[in-house]
Write a protein that holds these residues in place. Structure first.
Motif, PDB file in Angstrom:
ATOM      1  N   LYS A  54       0.837  -1.207   0.000  1.00 46.68           N
ATOM      2  CA  LYS A  54       0.000   0.000   0.000  1.00 46.68           C
ATOM      3  C   LYS A  54       0.870   1.254   0.000  1.00 46.68           C
ATOM      4  O   LYS A  54       0.568   2.229  -0.701  1.00 46.68           O
ATOM      5  CB  LYS A  54      -0.923   0.011   1.217  1.00 46.68           C
ATOM      6  CG  LYS A  54      -2.063  -0.971   1.141  1.00 46.68           C
ATOM      7  CD  LYS A  54      -2.904  -0.902   2.399  1.00 46.68           C
ATOM      8  CE  LYS A  54      -4.025  -1.918   2.399  1.00 46.68           C
ATOM      9  NZ  LYS A  54      -4.794  -1.895   3.653  1.00 46.68           N
ATOM     10  N   SER A  55       1.936   1.232   0.799  1.00 46.32           N
ATOM     11  CA  SER A  55       2.830   2.392   0.854  1.00 46.32           C
ATOM     12  C   SER A  55       3.500   2.636  -0.490  1.00 46.32           C
ATOM     13  O   SER A  55       3.642   3.785  -0.927  1.00 46.32           O
ATOM     14  CB  SER A  55       3.899   2.185   1.935  1.00 46.32           C
ATOM     15  OG  SER A  55       3.309   2.074   3.202  1.00 46.32           O
ATOM     16  N   SER A 102       0.984   4.203  -2.739  1.00 42.90           N
ATOM     17  CA  SER A 102       0.801   5.610  -2.365  1.00 42.90           C
ATOM     18  C   SER A 102       1.977   6.452  -2.832  1.00 42.90           C
ATOM     19  O   SER A 102       1.791   7.570  -3.339  1.00 42.90           O
ATOM     20  CB  SER A 102       0.646   5.744  -0.846  1.00 42.90           C
ATOM     21  OG  SER A 102      -0.492   5.080  -0.399  1.00 42.90           O
ATOM     22  N   GLU A 160       1.650   7.060  -6.515  1.00 43.73           N
ATOM     23  CA  GLU A 160       0.651   8.093  -6.791  1.00 43.73           C
ATOM     24  C   GLU A 160       1.200   9.474  -6.449  1.00 43.73           C
ATOM     25  O   GLU A 160       1.003  10.435  -7.197  1.00 43.73           O
ATOM     26  CB  GLU A 160      -0.620   7.819  -5.984  1.00 43.73           C
ATOM     27  CG  GLU A 160      -1.399   6.609  -6.458  1.00 43.73           C
ATOM     28  CD  GLU A 160      -2.556   6.268  -5.524  1.00 43.73           C
ATOM     29  OE1 GLU A 160      -2.772   6.990  -4.535  1.00 43.73           O
ATOM     30  OE2 GLU A 160      -3.252   5.281  -5.801  1.00 43.73           O
TER      31      GLU A 160
END
Length: 193
Positions: free
Chosen positions: A85-86, A89, A92
Motif C-alpha cells: 500500500k505504501s 501511495s 501516486e
C-alpha cells in the motif's frame, strides 16, 4: 614347642599386621568413598540445578519459537500488505507531486504579489492620511515622495513662482515702508499712493 610357639606367634603377628593394614586400607577406602559420595551428591545437586535451568531455557526457547512462528504467520503478511500500500501511495504521490509543486509556486507568487499590493496600499493610505502641508513639504523638499516626477516638478515650479512673488511683494512693501519712513509720512493720516 618353642618353635611352634614362635611360629604361631609369628603367624599371629603377621595376621595382626595384615589385619591392621587391611583395616587401615578399609578406613582409607571408606574415607575416600565418603568423599566420593559427598562429591557425587554435590555433583548430582549441581546437575539437577543445571538440568532445571536448561529445562527452563528450553521452555523459553520453545515459547519464543512459537511467538516467532506466530509473528511470521500473522504479522509478516500484514507488513507486506502495508508495504505494498505504501509503495502504491508513493507511486501516486510521485505523479501528483510536480502538480502540487507548481500549485505551491503559483500560490507563493500570488501571495508575494498580494503582499506587495498590501504594502503599496498601506504606503498610499499613510500618504493620504498625512496632513496637506506635510505632503506639500515632502513633495517640494525631498526626493522620496510617492508622486510622479511631473507632479513633483509642477509643485516645485509653483512653489518657486509663489516664493518669488511673495519675495517681490515683500521687497516692494519694505521699500515702500522705507520710503515712507524717509519722507516722514504718518501712517494712518495719509496713505501712500
Amino acid at each position: 614347642m618353642n618353635a611352634r610357639n614362635h611360629a604361631q606367634h609369628t603367624c599371629s603377628h603377621n595376621i595382626e599386621e595384615v589385619v591392621k593394614r587391611t583395616s587401615k586400607r578399609i578406613l582409607q577406602y571408606e574415607s575416600q568413598m565418603q568423599e566420593l559420595s559427598t562429591k557425587l551428591t554435590e555433583g548430582l545437586s549441581n546437575f539437577r540445578a543445571m538440568d532445571s535451568s536448561m529445562q527452563g531455557s528450553l521452555d523459553e526457547l520453545k515459547r519464543d519459537t512459537q511467538h516467532a512462528k506466530h509473528a511470521l504467520e500473522e504479522h509478516i503478511p500484514c507488513i507486506h500488505e502495508e508495504l505494498h500500500k505504501s509503495l502504491v501511495s508513493l507511486e501516486e504521490l510521485s505523479h501528483t507531486l510536480p502538480q502540487i509543486q507548481s500549485h505551491v509556486a503559483e500560490i507563493r507568487h500570488i501571495y508575494d504579489s498580494g503582499r506587495e499590493k498590501a504594502k503599496n496600499l498601506v504606503t498610499d493610505l499613510n500618504w493620504l492620511n498625512t496632513e496637506w502641508h506635510e505632503r506639500w513639504r515632502i513633495i517640494i523638499f525631498t526626493n522620496h515622495s510617492p508622486v510622479s516626477r511631473w507632479w513633483t516638478a509642477t509643485m516645485r515650479v509653483l512653489f518657486a513662482v509663489t516664493f518669488i512673488t511673495f519675495g517681490w511683494i515683500a521687497w516692494v512693501a519694505i521699500g515702500g515702508a522705507y520710503t515712507a519712513h524717509r519722507q516722514r509720512l504718518v501712517w494712518g493720516e495719509r496713505l501712500m499712493s
